[in-house]
Design a protein around this motif. Sequence first.
Motif, PDB file in Angstrom:
ATOM      1  N   UNK A  84       0.869  -1.290   0.054  1.00 25.64           N
ATOM      2  CA  UNK A  84       0.008   0.145  -0.039  1.00 25.64           C
ATOM      3  C   UNK A  84       0.717   1.282   0.074  1.00 25.64           C
ATOM      4  N   UNK A  85       1.957   1.291   0.579  1.00 26.73           N
ATOM      5  CA  UNK A  85       2.864   2.293   0.705  1.00 26.73           C
ATOM      6  C   UNK A  85       3.410   2.767  -0.514  1.00 26.73           C
ATOM      7  N   UNK A  86       3.902   1.746  -1.421  1.00 30.37           N
ATOM      8  CA  UNK A  86       4.250   1.880  -2.790  1.00 30.37           C
ATOM      9  C   UNK A  86       3.249   2.517  -3.859  1.00 30.37           C
ATOM     10  N   UNK A  87       1.822   1.957  -3.403  1.00 28.60           N
ATOM     11  CA  UNK A  87       1.041   2.580  -4.337  1.00 28.60           C
ATOM     12  C   UNK A  87       0.543   4.002  -4.029  1.00 28.60           C
ATOM     13  N   UNK A  88       1.306   4.582  -2.891  1.00 28.12           N
ATOM     14  CA  UNK A  88       0.922   6.211  -2.465  1.00 28.12           C
ATOM     15  C   UNK A  88      -0.198   6.076  -1.464  1.00 28.12           C
ATOM     16  N   UNK A  89      -0.511   5.190  -0.830  1.00 31.12           N
ATOM     17  CA  UNK A  89      -1.604   5.292  -0.009  1.00 31.12           C
ATOM     18  C   UNK A  89      -1.300   5.885   1.402  1.00 31.12           C
ATOM     19  N   UNK A  90      -1.746   6.917   1.799  1.00 34.04           N
ATOM     20  CA  UNK A  90      -1.624   7.772   2.984  1.00 34.04           C
ATOM     21  C   UNK A  90      -1.482   6.655   4.356  1.00 34.04           C
ATOM     22  N   UNK A  91      -0.594   7.088   4.997  1.00 28.65           N
ATOM     23  CA  UNK A  91      -0.170   6.207   6.257  1.00 28.65           C
ATOM     24  C   UNK A  91      -1.260   5.964   7.214  1.00 28.65           C
ATOM     25  N   UNK A  92      -2.125   7.089   7.701  1.00 31.33           N
ATOM     26  CA  UNK A  92      -3.277   6.563   8.379  1.00 31.33           C
ATOM     27  C   UNK A  92      -4.111   5.661   7.929  1.00 31.33           C
ATOM     28  N   UNK A  93      -4.299   5.769   6.482  1.00 32.67           N
ATOM     29  CA  UNK A  93      -5.312   4.957   5.789  1.00 32.67           C
ATOM     30  C   UNK A  93      -4.596   3.456   5.635  1.00 32.67           C
ATOM     31  N   UNK A  94      -3.227   3.485   5.604  1.00 32.20           N
ATOM     32  CA  UNK A  94      -2.641   2.077   5.490  1.00 32.20           C
ATOM     33  C   UNK A  94      -3.091   1.267   6.765  1.00 32.20           C
ATOM     34  N   UNK A  95      -2.890   1.987   8.023  1.00 32.32           N
ATOM     35  CA  UNK A  95      -3.343   1.424   9.346  1.00 32.32           C
ATOM     36  C   UNK A  95      -4.636   1.013   9.460  1.00 32.32           C
TER      37      UNK A  95
END
Length: 547
Positions: free
Chosen positions: A398-409
């Motif tokens: 998800x980080x590689x796709x640019x997803x914001x950090x709070x949304x990843x959690x």
Amino acid sequence: MTDRDEPGAAPSSVDGWSAVDGDPVFAAGRCLVPRVRTAEDDGAFAAPASAVQEILNALPGSATFLLPVRGSDGAVVDFRIAAASPDAVDIGSRRGPEMVGLSVLETYPTVAQSELWQGYLTALEGGGRYESKPFEYEEVLAGIPHRSRFTVRAAACRGGLLVSWVRLDTGEREQRRLTVMQRLAGMGWADWDLVLNEITWSDEVFAVFGRDRSLGPLTLRELPGCAVPEDLPGVAETVRRLLGGGAAVDHTFRVTTPGGETRHVRIVAEAELDARGAPVEVHGFFQDRTAVSRAAQEVLEHQQAASAQRSLLAAEKDLAARLQHALLPLPKQSLRLAGLTVDVAYHPLQEGLNVGGDWYSAIELPDGSALLVVGDVAGHGLDAVATMAQLRFTAKGMAITGTPLPEILTRLNTLLLHTSGRNYGTATMIMGRYDPATARLTWVQAGHLPPLLLRAGQPRYLPVPRGILLGAMAAPCYEEATLQLLPGDHLLLYTDGLVEVPGRDIYEGLARLARAAADQVGNDRVLDALVGPESRHDDTCVLHAAL
């Protein structure tokens, strides 16, 4: 007879006794009562005995001279040993002089009414000779029964009996011992007289070959014909060596018995040579090695199975190592990411097994920023590893796709709550994205311990943004925080295994870590100093980033 003495001795106490009819039966059917012994009795005893003793003194073997003891009616009620050869020995180990004066029925009571006793009487009364068949005689000595075999000869002589005997049990006992030893060892002896063309096999050899005794033993030239076809050349060569130069042989081959059983037979033999060096006799033994060969084959099969198992385990270990390398973080790593120097140390609690619930990620993202992650799954073992792998790779993706950090959690929390077929429990996590263009670190946390910042040599823990541990509730809220990094700054992301000590407050551990980190600033081996084995009580993961 009983196992007390040889069958020819006479009890000393019987001479001077008389039989009274009608009393309780003793010996030859009479009860003996004492009578007065006269000088005539002594003279009648001594005269013939003295002459016979002179003759017996020159004789080998066991021989005695017996004089009859008669009752009042003139019937023989016992015999007394009047003389004995020096080498005479009975079952009680009494020798010649010790036997003189003994009475037969008192010393050897089971002789009474036996075939031997009747033979004595017949020889005495008829003046002829009696020769017994081999018979067993038993006597109790010191409470222990002893059994022996004898043959006895008795001949009338000077009013008495001259008795000789041969003890057979000694040779027979040795033969029985030899037979038992051969049977227990599964072996038997064999002799071939090549001159007289005579062959002798012990009974055990016939048993080894499963051969009927009526067929007789095999000649050496017939021996190869008993071997299985594959072993025939070896047996033929063994026979050729024996009959050729007389060389000693030791060879094992297989035979098939008439019952269809395959046996492993060992032959050990040597030849006796004449003056010209030609073999004239062959002596040796055969041994049934079937059980030994089967055991050896079983051992070989077990060894082969163990070797195959070791190969399988080695392959599985290699595969596990490859999977471990793919799924789990490396134990130690140094990287240069987006202008940051990043050092990572990962230590599971179980040394030698890189299997635990702690993990890290340190990668460069497509936009040139660096992703720094440290996480901790509750528990240990394979279940914790499975959860860790899910979280680690999902977060990176998800980080590689640019997803914001709070949304990843948030999505990782949903993953833990709704993955079917497995209870993943809970996990803590801290994740930051460093932008080299602005030297800014944006970070989030889910129930994790705060990062430790060392600036100008002074340690301080960063205030944590809002965020509950993953898997704890269905609708959590995760916030992000930012940190402007300065040249010379050091940042530590770590799991609780670095600071928690059983029975102590976690704040003590945090204070201890702050002091230790400050002392190690500028040390190239800072992580080694912080995560030594003596300080670990749980899985430990530490990420050190320096600008």
